[in-house]
Design a protein around this motif. Sequence first.
Motif, mmCIF file in Angstrom:
data_model
loop_
_atom_site.group_PDB
_atom_site.id
_atom_site.type_symbol
_atom_site.label_atom_id
_atom_site.label_comp_id
_atom_site.label_asym_id
_atom_site.label_seq_id
_atom_site.Cartn_x
_atom_site.Cartn_y
_atom_site.Cartn_z
ATOM 1 N N ALA A 1 26.463 -1.338 7.913
ATOM 2 C CA ALA A 1 26.953 -1.250 9.288
ATOM 3 C C ALA A 1 26.275 -0.069 9.960
ATOM 4 N N VAL A 2 25.756 -0.305 11.154
ATOM 5 C CA VAL A 2 25.128 0.734 11.964
ATOM 6 C C VAL A 2 25.675 0.543 13.370
ATOM 7 N N GLY A 3 26.531 1.441 13.816
ATOM 8 C CA GLY A 3 27.163 1.255 15.124
ATOM 9 C C GLY A 3 27.922 -0.060 15.149
ATOM 10 N N ARG A 4 27.586 -0.916 16.140
ATOM 11 C CA ARG A 4 28.239 -2.227 16.233
ATOM 12 C C ARG A 4 27.546 -3.281 15.384
ATOM 13 N N TYR A 5 26.357 -2.982 14.876
ATOM 14 C CA TYR A 5 25.619 -3.929 14.055
ATOM 15 C C TYR A 5 26.192 -3.939 12.644
ATOM 16 N N ARG A 6 26.332 -5.117 12.080
ATOM 17 C CA ARG A 6 26.775 -5.229 10.693
ATOM 18 C C ARG A 6 26.129 -6.442 10.049
ATOM 19 N N THR A 7 25.886 -6.306 8.792
ATOM 20 C CA THR A 7 25.326 -7.394 8.005
ATOM 21 C C THR A 7 25.911 -7.302 6.606
ATOM 22 N N ALA A 8 26.148 -8.421 6.009
ATOM 23 C CA ALA A 8 26.685 -8.428 4.643
ATOM 24 C C ALA A 8 26.325 -9.735 3.965
ATOM 25 N N LYS A 9 26.140 -9.648 2.667
ATOM 26 C CA LYS A 9 26.010 -10.809 1.792
ATOM 27 C C LYS A 9 26.940 -10.534 0.633
ATOM 28 N N ILE A 10 27.704 -11.524 0.272
ATOM 29 C CA ILE A 10 28.599 -11.344 -0.866
ATOM 30 C C ILE A 10 28.725 -12.662 -1.605
ATOM 31 N N LEU A 11 28.649 -12.582 -2.911
ATOM 32 C CA LEU A 11 28.834 -13.735 -3.770
ATOM 33 C C LEU A 11 30.129 -13.516 -4.527
ATOM 34 N N THR B 1 30.345 -23.505 -3.786
ATOM 35 C CA THR B 1 29.635 -24.396 -4.708
ATOM 36 C C THR B 1 30.181 -24.223 -6.119
ATOM 37 N N HIS B 2 29.942 -25.236 -6.911
ATOM 38 C CA HIS B 2 30.167 -25.080 -8.348
ATOM 39 C C HIS B 2 28.933 -24.364 -8.870
ATOM 40 N N ASP B 3 28.861 -24.119 -10.124
ATOM 41 C CA ASP B 3 27.719 -23.433 -10.732
ATOM 42 C C ASP B 3 26.927 -24.471 -11.525
ATOM 43 N N PRO B 4 26.173 -25.348 -10.822
ATOM 44 C CA PRO B 4 25.550 -26.472 -11.520
ATOM 45 C C PRO B 4 24.563 -26.060 -12.613
ATOM 46 N N GLU B 5 23.881 -24.940 -12.466
ATOM 47 C CA GLU B 5 22.932 -24.499 -13.478
ATOM 48 C C GLU B 5 23.593 -23.659 -14.570
ATOM 49 N N GLY B 6 24.840 -23.282 -14.391
ATOM 50 C CA GLY B 6 25.543 -22.476 -15.387
ATOM 51 C C GLY B 6 25.102 -21.026 -15.430
ATOM 52 N N LEU B 7 24.458 -20.544 -14.380
ATOM 53 C CA LEU B 7 23.963 -19.171 -14.343
ATOM 54 C C LEU B 7 25.071 -18.135 -14.391
ATOM 55 N N TYR B 8 26.200 -18.437 -13.766
ATOM 56 C CA TYR B 8 27.260 -17.441 -13.602
ATOM 57 C C TYR B 8 28.363 -17.576 -14.643
ATOM 58 N N GLY B 9 28.257 -18.532 -15.531
ATOM 59 C CA GLY B 9 29.231 -18.677 -16.608
ATOM 60 C C GLY B 9 30.646 -18.887 -16.120
ATOM 61 N N LEU B 10 30.807 -19.720 -15.105
ATOM 62 C CA LEU B 10 32.137 -19.970 -14.562
ATOM 63 C C LEU B 10 33.006 -20.722 -15.558
ATOM 64 N N SER B 11 34.273 -20.419 -15.526
ATOM 65 C CA SER B 11 35.236 -21.140 -16.335
ATOM 66 C C SER B 11 35.595 -22.442 -15.637
ATOM 67 N N LEU B 12 36.187 -23.352 -16.377
ATOM 68 C CA LEU B 12 36.646 -24.611 -15.803
ATOM 69 C C LEU B 12 37.610 -24.311 -14.659
ATOM 70 N N GLY B 13 37.404 -24.913 -13.520
ATOM 71 C CA GLY B 13 38.272 -24.682 -12.372
ATOM 72 C C GLY B 13 37.813 -23.567 -11.454
ATOM 73 N N GLU B 14 36.716 -22.880 -11.795
ATOM 74 C CA GLU B 14 36.194 -21.824 -10.934
ATOM 75 C C GLU B 14 35.044 -22.353 -10.085
ATOM 76 N N SER B 15 34.802 -21.665 -8.969
ATOM 77 C CA SER B 15 33.662 -21.986 -8.118
ATOM 78 C C SER B 15 33.118 -20.703 -7.516
ATOM 79 N N LEU B 16 31.967 -20.806 -6.891
ATOM 80 C CA LEU B 16 31.331 -19.685 -6.209
ATOM 81 C C LEU B 16 31.492 -19.838 -4.710
ATOM 82 N N LEU B 17 31.577 -18.731 -4.009
ATOM 83 C CA LEU B 17 31.651 -18.715 -2.551
ATOM 84 C C LEU B 17 30.675 -17.657 -2.067
ATOM 85 N N ARG B 18 29.632 -18.078 -1.346
ATOM 86 C CA ARG B 18 28.622 -17.169 -0.816
ATOM 87 C C ARG B 18 28.900 -16.974 0.671
ATOM 88 N N LEU B 19 29.068 -15.692 1.078
ATOM 89 C CA LEU B 19 29.302 -15.351 2.476
ATOM 90 C C LEU B 19 28.137 -14.537 2.989
#
Length: 131
Positions: free
Chosen positions: A53-63, A107-125
């Motif tokens: 964040a710089v003044g009124r400018y803001r940027t973010a990426k979060i997984l 998204t789900h983790d189709p490639e299995g990169l993140y080692g999600l448990s059954l019932g988990e998903s990813l959310l990219r903002l």
Amino acid sequence: MRPLILLLVLGMTSCNVSPSSPSGALWQVLDDVPIPSSYRPVEGRLAESEALAVGRYRTAKILLRGKSSPESAMAYMAERLPEFGWVPGALTGTWHKSDVTLKFSPTHDPEGLYGLSLGESLLRLEIRAAR
């Protein structure tokens, strides 16, 4: 001239957000973005979270990872974002507020990169303010 304030840069293995402390600088940049309660930042070498964040400018990426289906996460965001002043954009998962654009993609983790448990998903903002 306004001072440059770096709120938080994440993604290096030595820096990460504690899932139990949503009061950190990352969450201050995203304070008008409701996050489903089961979602927490992905940590470790696969973490992709950063915010600036710089003044009124803001940027973010979060997984985030959480115990919800991608469809449930989309429904939650669509229901809650208008309460925070966000207006849906022309593309699915894109929202606008003043000169700020928010994109989210669950998204789900189709490639299995993140080692999600059954019932988990990813959310990219991603949030970007117009320059």
